[in-house]
Design a protein around this motif. Structure first.
Motif, short mmCIF file in Angstrom:
data_model
loop_
_atom_site.label_atom_id
_atom_site.label_comp_id
_atom_site.label_asym_id
_atom_site.label_seq_id
_atom_site.Cartn_x
_atom_site.Cartn_y
_atom_site.Cartn_z
N GLN A 186 0.81 -1.21 0.00
CA GLN A 186 0.00 0.00 0.00
C GLN A 186 0.85 1.27 0.00
OE1 GLN A 186 -2.45 -0.48 3.45
NE2 GLN A 186 -3.74 -2.06 2.53
N LEU A 187 2.09 1.15 0.46
CA LEU A 187 2.93 2.34 0.53
C LEU A 187 3.48 2.75 -0.83
CD1 LEU A 187 5.02 1.55 3.73
CD2 LEU A 187 3.16 3.19 3.52
N LEU A 188 3.73 1.77 -1.70
CA LEU A 188 4.39 2.04 -2.97
C LEU A 188 3.38 2.50 -4.00
CD1 LEU A 188 6.76 -1.05 -2.94
CD2 LEU A 188 7.21 1.25 -2.13
N SER B 268 11.10 8.61 -1.85
CA SER B 268 11.79 8.13 -0.66
C SER B 268 12.79 7.06 -1.05
CB SER B 268 10.79 7.56 0.36
OG SER B 268 11.44 7.13 1.52
N SER B 269 13.89 7.01 -0.32
CA SER B 269 14.88 5.94 -0.49
C SER B 269 14.57 4.86 0.54
CB SER B 269 16.31 6.47 -0.28
OG SER B 269 17.25 5.43 -0.37
N THR C 140 13.37 16.49 -2.19
CA THR C 140 14.20 17.64 -2.56
C THR C 140 15.32 17.19 -3.50
OG1 THR C 140 13.73 18.66 -0.42
CG2 THR C 140 15.59 19.52 -1.67
N HIS C 141 15.91 16.07 -3.18
CA HIS C 141 16.97 15.55 -4.04
C HIS C 141 16.43 15.23 -5.43
CE1 HIS C 141 20.37 13.13 -5.38
NE2 HIS C 141 19.51 12.15 -5.66
N LYS C 142 15.25 14.64 -5.48
CA LYS C 142 14.66 14.31 -6.78
C LYS C 142 14.33 15.58 -7.57
CE LYS C 142 14.45 9.89 -7.50
NZ LYS C 142 14.98 9.29 -8.72
N ALA C 143 13.85 16.61 -6.85
CA ALA C 143 13.54 17.86 -7.54
C ALA C 143 14.81 18.48 -8.13
CB ALA C 143 12.86 18.82 -6.58
N LEU C 144 15.88 18.48 -7.32
CA LEU C 144 17.15 19.00 -7.83
C LEU C 144 17.66 18.15 -8.99
CD1 LEU C 144 18.95 19.85 -4.46
CD2 LEU C 144 17.93 21.46 -6.09
N MET D 131 16.19 1.50 -2.36
CA MET D 131 15.47 1.56 -3.62
C MET D 131 14.61 2.83 -3.61
SD MET D 131 12.75 -1.10 -5.38
CE MET D 131 14.00 -2.31 -5.75
N GLU D 132 14.74 3.64 -4.66
CA GLU D 132 13.98 4.88 -4.75
C GLU D 132 12.58 4.58 -5.25
OE1 GLU D 132 16.18 7.53 -7.16
OE2 GLU D 132 17.83 7.78 -5.74
N ALA D 133 11.59 5.13 -4.56
CA ALA D 133 10.19 4.85 -4.92
C ALA D 133 9.32 5.98 -4.42
CB ALA D 133 9.73 3.52 -4.33
#
Length: 530
Positions: A289-291, A325-326, A349-353, A313-315
């Motif tokens: 349910q989280l993914l 989230s990692s 934030t990392h993904k946005a950058l 794992m990034e998801a």
């Protein structure tokens, strides 16, 4: 604190049990021996009490008495005091008494044998007397005379038989009494052994009971000490759990521990609860349910089921407002049930950058189109795809006419506006499958998959016309118009890559500029640049 084992002496329950079992077996054997000896003694006592033990003296005495009576009757018959009938009855009684040889005991028949032989002789004479008296013409006086003549010798023999019978019976009784005494002695010994074994067994049982009681008290004391230690250990564990829960609850990472089958949540920290948009921690939560992304969910669960762990794992997690989230997870056992332990870190934030960097690396900042590097990478992949599937493919090289004049007359801002307007106009004409990029300055390139030279020329003409009809307000009251020149080329078998196709389209573009601009020309093999 001293351990319970240090205070408890070594205990050997198996040795106790073995000793008790041996005593029980000994007492049981003695009980069986006592029962056998008692049965043996009772049987011997019963044999002594039987009437036939006195049968030999009684039998011989009866024979002697009846013989004396017959002798007396014979004498009375001679004197006329008794009748022949009385004599006959006396003889018959004597004959009946003698005619019982089974009454004679073994000792009387064997030791000594003379009394038995004399009794047999008496039986023979008595049988003759009875037979003579039974005749119709019997001579009772002659029979009486014969009886009187033999009676003294016969009475003497019967007296000896009586004495021998009594002597034999006395000897046999004495022997039986001696055997009975011996058996009572054996019975007494066995009973004494039984009593001794029983006393020893009772002592052993009492000793074992005391030892068991002492061991029980020591065990109870050890249990109390163990309970205290367990209570202290439990308190420490609970304190550790409380501290761990506090640390995890205040941690900036996301943490959840939930059972695999039932989804029962053992722990979920406040950070993850807030990220899921929940007001209170859920009672049940399944990891799936989280993914948010189905493909990521499938890869994540497969790796976790196969290897028992997943690392970094990034998801996207969450429902309405998913965030990156990692995630790391482990498959563990909690209270006998398989559970998922998941923890992760917010990398939104990392993904946005990362997206911004990717956009800067692939997108032209002025026009918003692909830059030269990104266009060449994606164009090469699309070019190879069309070649692999034997599909046509064409490219357009587009260049703004007299762009330097626009910058000189209207300023560089107007030149930037012209580039943006040109990019927008081209994008409105192209299809979604087409690829458009700015190669540099006022030059654009478009890759048209599944298009031949003819269809590419049609699209290029639409682009040229749309740009020629535009009016851009470079300054209040000063509209600005400009045109473009376009060169087209189609993929051919001799093209090793997209660079050669772009080069041919660029030659067609150069020829269009050289022949008057604001036109569309296709590449023609054999025509050289002038």
């Amino acid at each position: 604190m001293q351990s319970p084992s240090a205070k408890t002496p070594p205990v050997a329950p198996s040795r106790w049990l073995n000793g008790t079992y041996w005593l029980l077996a000994m007492v049981a054997a003695m009980a069986v021996a006592t029962s056998t000896a008692l049965w043996w003694t009772v049987r011997e006592t019963q044999s002594l009490a039987r009437p036939y033990q006195q049968s030999d003296p009684w039998y011989v005495s009866s024979v002697h008495s009846e013989l004396a009576r017959v002798s007396l009757l014979a004498r009375k018959l001679q004197t006329g005091e008794a009748s022949a009938h009385e004599l006959q009855n006396g003889v018959d009684v004597l004959l009946g008494t003698l005619d019982q040889p089974h009454q004679i005991g073994m000792r009387l028949r064997e030791e000594p044998p003379q009394p038995a032989a004399e009794l047999k002789e008496l039986l023979r004479h008595t049988a003759q007397w009875s037979s003579r008296l039974d005749r119709p013409d019997a001579d009772a006086r002659a029979v009486a005379t014969d009886i009187i003549g033999r009676s003294d010798a016969l009475l003497d023999s019967s007296r000896k038989a009586v004495a021998a019978a009594y002597l034999s019976n006395t000897q046999e009784t004495g022997h039986a009494r001696q055997q009975l005494h011996d058996r009572f002695t054996v019975l007494s010994a066995v009973l004494g052994g039984l009593l001794a074994g029983t006393a020893l067994l009772i002592w052993k049982l009492v000793h074992d009971a005391r030892s068991a009681s002492a061991a029980s008290r020591q065990l109870a004391q050890a249990n109390r000490q163990l309970e205290v230690r367990v209570a202290n250990r439990t308190r420490k564990i609970e304190e550790g759990r409380a501290l761990l829960s506090f640390i995890l609850d205040t941690s900036p990472s996301d943490v959840v521990l939930a059972e695999v089958q039932s989804g029962r949540v053992h722990f979920i920290n406040r950070k993850l609860t807030e990220r899921l948009g929940l007001k209170a921690p859920p009672q049940t939560l399944f990891l799936q349910q989280l993914l948010n992304d189905p493909q990521t969910r499938q890869r994540f669960m497969q790796a976790l089921d196969q290897y028992g762990q997943v690392d970094a794992m990034e998801a996207l997690i969450g429902g309405r407002n998913p965030s990156w989230s990692s995630l790391s997870a482990r498959l563990i056992e909690v209270d006998g049930q398989l559970a998922h332990l998941l923890w992760g870190f917010d990398i939104s934030t990392h993904k946005a950058l990362e997206a911004q960097l990717r956009e800067l690396a692939t997108q032209d900042p002025l026009s918003g189109l692909l830059n030269r590097r990104a266009f060449m990478e994606r164009g090469t992949a699309l070019f190879d795809h069309c070649r692999r599937h034997a599909q046509p493919c064409a490219v357009l090289m587009i260049d703004i006419d007299h762009f330097k004049r626009i910058n000189d007359l209207h300023g560089h801002q107007a030149g930037d506006d012209a580039i943006r307007a040109c990019a927008q106009a081209i994008g409105q004409v192209l299809r979604d499958a087409d690829l458009l990029g700015r190669l540099g300055g006022e030059e654009f390139a478009a890759l048209l998959p599944h298009s031949s030279t003819g269809s590419a020329m049609v699209i290029a003409e639409r682009i040229r016309g749309a740009i020629a009809r535009m009016d851009i307000e470079s300054a209040p009251g000063h509209p600005m118009a400009f045109t473009v020149s376009i060169g087209a080329a189609e993929m051919a078998p001799q093209h090793p890559g997209i660079e050669h196709l772009l080069a041919e389209a660029d030659r067609a573009l150069y020829r269009a500029k050289a022949t008057g601009r604001d036109k569309v020309l296709a590449y023609e093999p054999g025509i050289r640049q002038s």
